[in-house]
Design a protein around this motif. Structure first.
Motif, PDB file in Angstrom:
ATOM      1  N   ARG A  46     -10.675   0.287   8.220  1.00 11.34           N
ATOM      2  CA  ARG A  46     -11.414   0.795   9.376  1.00 11.34           C
ATOM      3  C   ARG A  46     -12.724   0.043   9.579  1.00 11.34           C
ATOM      4  NH1 ARG A  46     -15.588   4.734   8.668  1.00 11.34           N
ATOM      5  NH2 ARG A  46     -16.168   4.906   6.483  1.00 11.34           N
ATOM      6  N   LEU A  47     -13.314  -0.540   8.524  1.00 10.04           N
ATOM      7  CA  LEU A  47     -14.579  -1.246   8.666  1.00 10.04           C
ATOM      8  C   LEU A  47     -14.392  -2.725   9.010  1.00 10.04           C
ATOM      9  CD1 LEU A  47     -16.708   0.293   5.756  1.00 10.04           C
ATOM     10  CD2 LEU A  47     -16.688   0.900   8.190  1.00 10.04           C
ATOM     11  N   GLY A  76      -6.736   2.256   6.739  1.00  7.73           N
ATOM     12  CA  GLY A  76      -8.164   2.524   6.599  1.00  7.73           C
ATOM     13  C   GLY A  76      -8.468   3.753   5.780  1.00  7.73           C
ATOM     14  N   LYS A  77      -9.614   3.701   5.115  1.00  8.20           N
ATOM     15  CA  LYS A  77     -10.111   4.807   4.310  1.00  8.20           C
ATOM     16  C   LYS A  77     -11.392   5.339   4.932  1.00  8.20           C
ATOM     17  CE  LYS A  77      -8.340   2.494   0.185  1.00  8.20           C
ATOM     18  NZ  LYS A  77      -8.702   1.830  -1.085  1.00  8.20           N
ATOM     19  N   VAL A  87      -4.176   5.911   3.324  1.00 11.07           N
ATOM     20  CA  VAL A  87      -3.139   5.332   2.474  1.00 11.07           C
ATOM     21  C   VAL A  87      -3.773   5.044   1.118  1.00 11.07           C
ATOM     22  CG1 VAL A  87      -1.470   3.471   2.204  1.00 11.07           C
ATOM     23  CG2 VAL A  87      -2.059   4.268   4.501  1.00 11.07           C
ATOM     24  N   ALA A  88      -3.176   5.543   0.058  1.00 13.55           N
ATOM     25  CA  ALA A  88      -3.724   5.347  -1.283  1.00 13.55           C
ATOM     26  C   ALA A  88      -3.704   3.869  -1.649  1.00 13.55           C
ATOM     27  CB  ALA A  88      -2.921   6.147  -2.298  1.00 13.55           C
ATOM     28  N   GLN A  89      -4.638   3.462  -2.517  1.00 15.19           N
ATOM     29  CA  GLN A  89      -4.738   2.057  -2.892  1.00 15.19           C
ATOM     30  C   GLN A  89      -3.432   1.535  -3.476  1.00 15.19           C
ATOM     31  OE1 GLN A  89      -7.160  -0.070  -2.285  1.00 15.19           O
ATOM     32  NE2 GLN A  89      -6.133  -1.763  -3.326  1.00 15.19           N
ATOM     33  N   ARG A  90      -2.790   2.315  -4.298  1.00 10.50           N
ATOM     34  CA  ARG A  90      -1.524   1.872  -4.895  1.00 10.50           C
ATOM     35  C   ARG A  90      -0.468   1.636  -3.815  1.00 10.50           C
ATOM     36  NH1 ARG A  90       0.672   5.320  -9.841  1.00 10.50           N
ATOM     37  NH2 ARG A  90      -1.332   4.547 -10.611  1.00 10.50           N
ATOM     38  N   LEU A 122       2.811  -1.835  -0.111  1.00 10.67           N
ATOM     39  CA  LEU A 122       3.140  -2.313   1.230  1.00 10.67           C
ATOM     40  C   LEU A 122       2.913  -3.814   1.362  1.00 10.67           C
ATOM     41  CD1 LEU A 122       1.522   0.536   3.373  1.00 10.67           C
ATOM     42  CD2 LEU A 122       3.971   0.058   3.149  1.00 10.67           C
ATOM     43  N   MET A 123       1.818  -4.271   0.791  1.00 12.86           N
ATOM     44  CA  MET A 123       1.443  -5.679   0.845  1.00 12.86           C
ATOM     45  C   MET A 123       2.495  -6.540   0.144  1.00 12.86           C
ATOM     46  SD  MET A 123      -2.243  -7.031  -0.484  1.00 12.86           S
ATOM     47  CE  MET A 123      -1.832  -6.533  -2.179  1.00 12.86           C
TER      48      MET A 123
END
Length: 341
Positions: free
Chosen positions: A122-123, A142-143, A150-153, A158-159
């Motif tokens: 988001r930033l 975004g967090k 979406v959690a970091q894990r 996804l990546m």
């Protein structure tokens, strides 16, 4: 040289192997062009240029497709050449800077142009991502304070999965990926999965956002060092003592939620109550705002101003140097009176 042209409804011929030319095809299709494609030089015929305004050769060889180049000259069709897409999937971590497209690096823009999938925060500058990454799949991961969409894990999963599917994946992050951006974790996730990964550094908000408010983090005769701190979690007493004893400028990212604990800890550790403090909200946006006070008064001032994230906290004598800039000479005059300067 870069040119901007409206290709909506105009015929464009893309010449190149399907896999190598897929990003070029996607980009021109997103621009509204009517596409014709040809995958091999021996399949080209001059009639493919009928009505075309542009032909794009996707080839690693500058001399490739000579018959097409000759036909473009005869038909008066512009000819452009682009490098082919690299085979296989990969990930590029891109630092998007403090949120304005003006501070995207050339490398960041190039990575976005070549992306098949963009996972963005988001930033990061994302308002015009459909233009910056034409035709790419855009995924908002975004967090927000207190809420992780979406959690970091899951971001890392996804990546990796997108890259394993053969996509060129851009992980677009605010600021710099390696300044409290968890970029190291994402590089490690790619490495563990055997995915090629590279990093495009970004302009960190720790320096750029104070600058947007006219506050230099260092200044000759005032501060010859600066320390960048994460305010995401409260600091320990030992860390407060360390910060208070360093001198120079302290820049705190993600520190609005822990501001009272930070200020109380620095005061217990011996930092002067009249130390100038500034909070710069929403740096580089149309609603950028700076609240100026002292160590003793910033919690009250921030509460009265209803300060909210995203914001950068700057602690140090350099805050006084913003006179005449965005912070406002009037507020700094009030500060000078408050601290007896």
């Amino acid at each position: 040289m870069q040119l901007t042209a409206d290709l909506t409804g105009r015929h464009v011929l893309v010449a190149g192997a399907r896999d190598e030319a897929r990003r070029v095809v996607r980009r021109y299709r997103a621009a509204g062009a009517v596409l014709r494609t040809v995958s091999r030089p021996d399949h080209f015929t001059p009639d493919l240029l009928n009505g075309a305004v542009l032909a794009v050769v996707v080839s690693a060889d500058d001399g490739g497709w000579p018959a097409l180049a000759q036909a473009c000259g005869a038909h008066g069709v512009l000819l452009a050449r682009e490098a082919p897409a690299a085979p296989g999937g990969r990930v590029t971590l891109v630092g998007g800077g403090p949120g304005t497209e003006d501070l995207l690096t050339v490398g960041a823009q190039q990575a976005l142009r070549e992306a098949d999938v963009v996972l963005f925060d988001r930033l990061a500058p994302h308002r015009n991502l459909s233009t910056l990454a034409p035709g790419a799949e855009l995924v908002d991961v975004g967090k927000q304070p207190g809420h992780h969409q979406v959690a970091q894990r899951d971001i890392e999963r996804l990546m990796v999965e997108a890259a394993q599917a053969g996509n060129n994946v851009v992980r677009l992050k605010g600021g710099d990926p390696f300044v409290f951006g968890r970029g190291g974790e994402e590089v490690a996730a790619c490495a563990a999965a055997g995915i090629p990964v590279s990093v495009v550094p970004g302009v960190t908000s720790a320096v750029s956002v104070p600058a947007a408010a006219g506050i230099p983090v260092t200044h000759r005769g005032v501060s010859h060092l600066f320390t960048v701190v994460s305010g995401h979690q409260p600091l320990s007493d030992a860390e407060h003592v360390h910060l208070a004893g360093l001198g120079g400028t302290v820049v705190v990212l993600m520190g609005i939620g822990t501001l009272p604990q930070l200020i109380a800890g620095l005061r217990r550790a011996g930092m002067r109550p009249d130390m100038p403090v500034a909070v710069v909200e929403r740096g580089y946006s149309d609603s950028q705002r700076t609240t100026v006070s002292t160590l003793a008064g910033i919690v009250t001032a921030a509460g009265a101003a209803r300060v909210k994230s995203p914001a950068i906290l700057v602690i140090g004598e350099v805050v006084r140097l913003a006179a005449g800039c965005e912070a406002g000479a009037g507020r700094l005059a009030d500060l000078a009176e408050a601290v007896g300067a």
